[in-house]
Scaffold this active site. Structure first.
Site, PDB file in Angstrom:
ATOM      1  N   LYS A  43       2.746  -3.108   6.453  1.00 38.01           N
ATOM      2  CA  LYS A  43       2.959  -3.484   5.010  1.00 38.01           C
ATOM      3  C   LYS A  43       4.456  -3.323   4.558  1.00 38.01           C
ATOM      4  O   LYS A  43       4.883  -4.057   3.877  1.00 38.01           O
ATOM      5  CB  LYS A  43       2.368  -2.496   4.160  1.00 38.01           C
ATOM      6  CG  LYS A  43       0.778  -2.616   4.075  1.00 38.01           C
ATOM      7  CD  LYS A  43       0.342  -3.875   3.512  1.00 38.01           C
ATOM      8  CE  LYS A  43      -1.160  -4.142   3.326  1.00 38.01           C
ATOM      9  NZ  LYS A  43      -1.681  -5.300   2.806  1.00 38.01           N
ATOM     10  N   SER A  57       0.774  -1.084  -0.063  1.00 40.37           N
ATOM     11  CA  SER A  57      -0.077  -0.050   0.067  1.00 40.37           C
ATOM     12  C   SER A  57       0.784   1.113  -0.129  1.00 40.37           C
ATOM     13  O   SER A  57       1.932   1.197   0.525  1.00 40.37           O
ATOM     14  CB  SER A  57      -0.902  -0.061   1.091  1.00 40.37           C
ATOM     15  OG  SER A  57      -1.231   1.330   1.464  1.00 40.37           O
ATOM     16  N   TYR A  78      -0.850   0.022  10.292  1.00 40.06           N
ATOM     17  CA  TYR A  78      -0.949  -0.664   8.871  1.00 40.06           C
ATOM     18  C   TYR A  78       0.225  -0.303   7.891  1.00 40.06           C
ATOM     19  O   TYR A  78       0.535  -1.361   7.370  1.00 40.06           O
ATOM     20  CB  TYR A  78      -2.256  -0.044   8.373  1.00 40.06           C
ATOM     21  CG  TYR A  78      -2.727  -0.650   7.056  1.00 40.06           C
ATOM     22  CD1 TYR A  78      -3.367  -1.906   6.797  1.00 40.06           C
ATOM     23  CD2 TYR A  78      -2.604   0.162   5.791  1.00 40.06           C
ATOM     24  CE1 TYR A  78      -3.659  -2.352   5.492  1.00 40.06           C
ATOM     25  CE2 TYR A  78      -2.881  -0.253   4.699  1.00 40.06           C
ATOM     26  CZ  TYR A  78      -3.502  -1.424   4.396  1.00 40.06           C
ATOM     27  OH  TYR A  78      -4.034  -1.880   3.168  1.00 40.06           O
TER      28      TYR A  78
END
Lengths: 324, 324
Positions: free
Chosen positions: B152, B124, B148
């Site tokens: 990633k 992402s 998050y």
């Protein structure tokens, strides 16, 4: 009182640091706990020894339930071993690391979000990978070229996230290659950097696995202990949102190391270094950084030796016992 | 035959991709397996469904023992949820991820080092953090500002290391924010970017939690499936030693999104968007990238929409069912 935990307190740097705390404590009433899988028989170490393994989640939980004020996380599989043994490297450097982080998160939550220990992690210049600029500055991004470097870079990211969330107040110190290490050679690919000084000074031959033009970045064990001691006094926020610092050191070639040994100990000693090319070590070491411009760490007061001559002198003062 | 596994095959992008494989297979004789915790009841999906959870090590081992040729790893806790629930985010996005990696390492070793699957991971743009340049180029370093994004970025590092070691042949694709997502809102902090288009087109009001000058980076679900399909045909080595690519997309402000909706669907529809400021979402979204210059991915043939008008038209063509 300052309640201090050194995870990896049985290792070489852990021991140096424990001794330095004895002479320069963090508070009027330090309590020092050393956690490791084993401890050297020889020198008595200041502090309480706790035997255990960071891969043992139960042992880690029991240890961290004591809610130390500051935690030094030094335990690690070294570079050469992490490259040779994929599972062992990841199990300890990532699995063991995560046991510690997730337990600290649980203590934070159990305390009603009030427990937030300071945590100093010994990262490494192995987080960087080629191609390099002539000198690596503080903004040069990590891009590891080994499993060890990957494990250190991952740990830095996790420390930054847990710090951002207020679970810990963390700082990653990217140590130079520590040299001259006392004692026996270890499995680090960098072990020979110490061996070519230590073994000749002790009257023994030393194999040199790489050409003399290899340039690298060094600091003494005394400086390593000094970095850890100095970190306790600074505001970790000043390391920026990555919470990671490149530390000062000495950039020199293997040839310059040998010349310094010759200056200090004479031709006969330096002649004990014997070329013994090793392609595996060569390949790893050519992927390592050669020089740094660690402005931020210098501005925060971190100090190392100025020359490789100084590094040899520190070894002679701190660790050398003349052969009988 | 090409044996294809889609982990997260029950999710929105996983379903789109499974359907796109049906119309544009990788080989004359694809076999597609979809792994997920649940599957939608509605549309019949091409491929065999396997129910399971990546946090279940036994289920992961049983699945990967089948030694797929190419593995698409899409399963993930979304950004808003990973930020709200520390443990769940790390358990799935890091723990589950590592179950997969360590099982692939075991299969590699058990095969006598011959099994080396291709692996495409949906990373992402959340791996990046501020401060940003006007446009982010291919060399801009990851520095995540959320849990998050950290998860990633860590996954990318691990995929690069396992690829370097020859255990997998991996590639991380840094997806833009996918928009317009069909169906219900999800817990991603980016969910409103779809909601302000989807809900009004379906005759419903949509809350807008951020100001109209917020700029962000988008591609359609059709493009997301196209990225995954296109990746199968390229040499992953071309993504460089980080094995990660910034993908093409459309940079636009929320105001431009609303204007595009007005152009396509009229004033009355666009008027269904109602300001509903949300400081938590605002704080997360202002930390996100605004624009990219993804030269490497473009040179490798990855394509997305050219305008946000196109993104709305793709939604109308692929997912919109006019209210009865």
């Amino acid at each position: 009182m300052t309640d201090i935990l050194i995870i990896g307190g049985g290792g070489m740097v852990g021991q140096k640091f424990a001794h330095s705390l004895a002479s320069a404590p963090l508070s009027e009433d330090d309590r020092v706990t050393l956690f490791d899988r084993s401890f050297p028989d020889a020198a008595p170490l200041p502090g309480e020894r706790v035997l255990g393994d960071i891969t043992d989640r139960t042992a880690v939980s029991a240890l961290l339930a004591r809610r130390f004020d500051i935690i030094y996380l030094l335990a690690s599989v070294v570079s050469g071993e992490a490259e040779r043994d994929f599972r062992k490297g990841y199990e300890i450097n990532l699995g063991g690391f995560w046991h510690i982080m997730s337990r600290l998160e649980a203590e934070h939550e159990d305390s009603g979000n009030t427990y937030r220990p300071r945590l100093v992690f010994t990262s490494s210049i192995a987080v960087f990978g080629p191609p390099y600029p002539e000198r690596i500055d503080d903004d040069f991004p990590p891009a590891p070229a080994t499993s060890y470097g990957t494990q250190k870079a991952v740990s830095e990211l996790l420390i930054a996230d847990l710090s951002r969330r207020g679970i810990i107040d963390g700082l990653s110190l990217r140590l130079p290659t520590i040299c001259v290490r006392p004692g026996a050679a270890n499995l680090a690919a960098s072990s020979f950097f110490s061996g070519i000084i230590r073994e000749p000074l002790n009257g023994q031959e030393a194999p040199l696995p790489v050409p003399e033009d290899i340039r690298h970045w060094h600091a003494s064990p005394r400086s390593a202990a000094g970095f850890l001691r100095h970190a306790a006094g600074i505001d970790f926020e000043r390391a920026g949102h990555r919470r990671a610092l490149n530390l000062p050191g000495v950039s020199c070639t293997v040839g310059e190391q040998i010349a310094a040994l010759r200056d200090i100990a004479g031709n006969e000693i330096a002649a004990l270094i014997r070329p013994a090319p090793d392609q595996t070590i060569y390949r790893i070491v050519t992927g390592w950084p050669r020089d740094f411009d660690p402005q931020l760490a210098r501005s925060l007061g971190f100090r190392a030796e100025a020359t490789f001559h100084d590094i040899i002198r520190v070894y002679l003062e701190d660790d050398f016992a003349a052969p009988v």
